[in-house]
Design a protein around this motif. Structure first.
Motif, PDB file in Angstrom:
ATOM      1  N   GLU A 178       1.175   4.243  -2.768  1.00  0.00           N
ATOM      2  CA  GLU A 178       0.937   5.634  -2.386  1.00  0.00           C
ATOM      3  C   GLU A 178       2.114   6.510  -2.847  1.00  0.00           C
ATOM      4  OE1 GLU A 178      -0.522   5.736   1.727  1.00  0.00           O
ATOM      5  OE2 GLU A 178       0.275   7.794   1.834  1.00  0.00           O
ATOM      6  N   GLN A 199       0.837  -1.215   0.000  1.00  0.00           N
ATOM      7  CA  GLN A 199       0.000   0.000   0.000  1.00  0.00           C
ATOM      8  C   GLN A 199       0.868   1.260   0.000  1.00  0.00           C
ATOM      9  OE1 GLN A 199      -2.388  -0.539   3.483  1.00  0.00           O
ATOM     10  NE2 GLN A 199      -4.021  -1.618   2.383  1.00  0.00           N
ATOM     11  N   ASP A 200       1.889   1.245   0.857  1.00  0.00           N
ATOM     12  CA  ASP A 200       2.798   2.401   0.926  1.00  0.00           C
ATOM     13  C   ASP A 200       3.512   2.625  -0.404  1.00  0.00           C
ATOM     14  OD1 ASP A 200       2.186   3.022   3.529  1.00  0.00           O
ATOM     15  OD2 ASP A 200       3.934   2.019   4.406  1.00  0.00           O
TER      16      ASP A 200
END
Ligand SMILES: [Zn+2]
Length: 414
Positions: free
Chosen positions: A18, A14-15
């Protein structure tokens, strides 16, 4: 609450997404060191780390250190780089830093101190995309940086190295202070997760591997000197064709690579006078040779030299070698290699092991502290392009294996 590795790996992905969204455009990742996008990535990362209660600071070489204090001052470092090449991929470098961020999360989640102190370092300018010097920040920390080589160097827009760095509060003449700052930190081991950037793991259908060392490199220019002559009037047997000698040599280098299970690359060819109707009087080629075995690398170098002499005389030309760069193979730490193999085996069922052809910050760190790396597979072997990818289930495996490694190292007497 026991820590869930699957959730951890999911958070890393997810990071990564992002960050990609924040610092990429249609061409790919644009986090070139000493640029605004790079700073955006670092600010974003700093915010995330501080939200975990970690302490963020910068050393004299512009490397960003994030710290979670442990019961012991003995420290482990996880590192990689947020900078990218222009039009780079979403994983190269960022994977290692953000897996480190997840490790910080793991050891701050319950408010209890980990056994050892944990650092995550985001190395400044691993790629050397703007000033041509790879592993800049980590070589300052290892003490091997030759900053004089860089002073006065300009980028494509004519901006000098020292000018670009000053904008980011880094003073070139003080960069090597980062070595002393490093020594004060009581660091016992260095770990780095990276994508393979090559096709081997995919071909062998492995998702992750322990990296036990990095190849040594011999990089040279080879000049063949013949005689330029009219393409219409000179019979072939009477020519001194410098290009043909270089071409024969390139084919022989391929045989040397195959013989030693190594790699040899002729990446540059310059022909003079470079005219369609003139027999080439001069030809310069580059040769980059790499392998993990120091004795093999020496033999490859000697054989390559001998073969160019032979080919030159058979073609009636002369040959000369000019060194560009060389570095000895770097083997990583045995104890860390064992822990890394164990972590890979726990996650994949096999203790896959390989060495790295490309150089990494870990190679600099291995000069000053016990070090090991781990690779995750790269789809199609591609990197340094927006097509760079590792399918998520495989990425998950690699991240989980790495988090296991961190845990083993944090836990054991090391
Ligand atoms: Zn990288």
């Amino acid at each position: 609450m026991t820590y869930n590795l699957n959730d951890g790996a999911t958070r890393v992905i997810q990071d990564l997404k992002e960050l990609a969204l924040l610092t990429s455009d249609g061409g790919g990742a644009q986090r070139v060191a000493w640029t605004a996008f790079w700073q955006t990535a670092r600010d974003w990362y700093k915010q995330k780390a501080e939200a975990l209660g970690a302490e963020v600071s910068k050393d004299s070489a512009g490397n960003v250190w994030t710290k979670v204090e442990g019961e012991s001052t003995e420290a482990i470092v996880i590192g990689s780089h947020l900078d990218s090449v222009p039009n780079g991929g979403w994983l190269d470098g960022a994977l290692g830093v953000l897996a480190g961020l997840e490790a910080l999360r793991r050891y701050t989640i319950d408010g209890k101190k980990p056994k050892k102190t944990l650092y995550v370092v985001d190395w400044a300018d691993e790629e050397g995309a703007r000033y041509g010097y790879s592993c800049l920040g980590s070589s300052a920390v290892s003490g091997s940086l030759n900053v004089d080589e860089l002073i006065g160097r300009v980028d494509l827009n004519g901006v000098a190295f020292e000018e670009a760095l000053t904008e980011f509060q880094v003073r070139p003449e003080k960069m090597l202070h980062a070595h002393q700052e490093f020594l004060k930190r009581n660091i016992k081991g260095y770990l780095e997760l990276h994508i393979e950037q090559g096709p081997i793991l995919e071909k062998e259908q492995k998702d992750a591997a322990c990296v036990f060392g990095a190849a040594g490199v011999e990089r040279h220019y080879i000049d063949f000197l013949g005689q330029a002559a009219h393409a219409g009037s000179f019979p072939v047997p009477m020519r001194q064709d410098a290009f043909l000698a270089a071409a024969e040599a390139a084919l022989e280098f391929r045989e040397i690579a195959l013989k030693y299970n190594a790699v040899c690359t002729v990446g540059q060819v310059q022909v003079q006078p470079d005219v369609v109707t003139i027999v080439p009087g001069k030809c310069t080629i580059s040769l980059d040779m790499r392998t993990i075995d120091a004795a093999d690398l020496q033999k490859m170098y000697e054989e390559a030299q001998a073969v160019t002499e032979k080919i030159a005389s058979a073609n009636g030309v002369s040959v000369g070698w000019r060194k560009i760069y060389s570095v000895a193979p770097q083997l990583f730490d045995n104890q860390l290699i064992r822990l890394c193999e164990q972590a890979v085996e726990e996650e994949t069922g096999e203790a896959t092991k390989m060495y790295s052809g490309p150089l990494h910050d870990a190679v600099e760190m291995a000069k000053v502290v016990p070090t090991v790396m781990m690779f995750t597979m790269s789809e199609g072997g591609l990197s340094h392009t927006k097509e760079e990818h590792t399918p998520e289930p495989k990425l998950q495996v690699g991240i989980r294996a790495f988090l296991r490694l961190v845990h083993h190292v944090m836990d054991c007497a090391f």
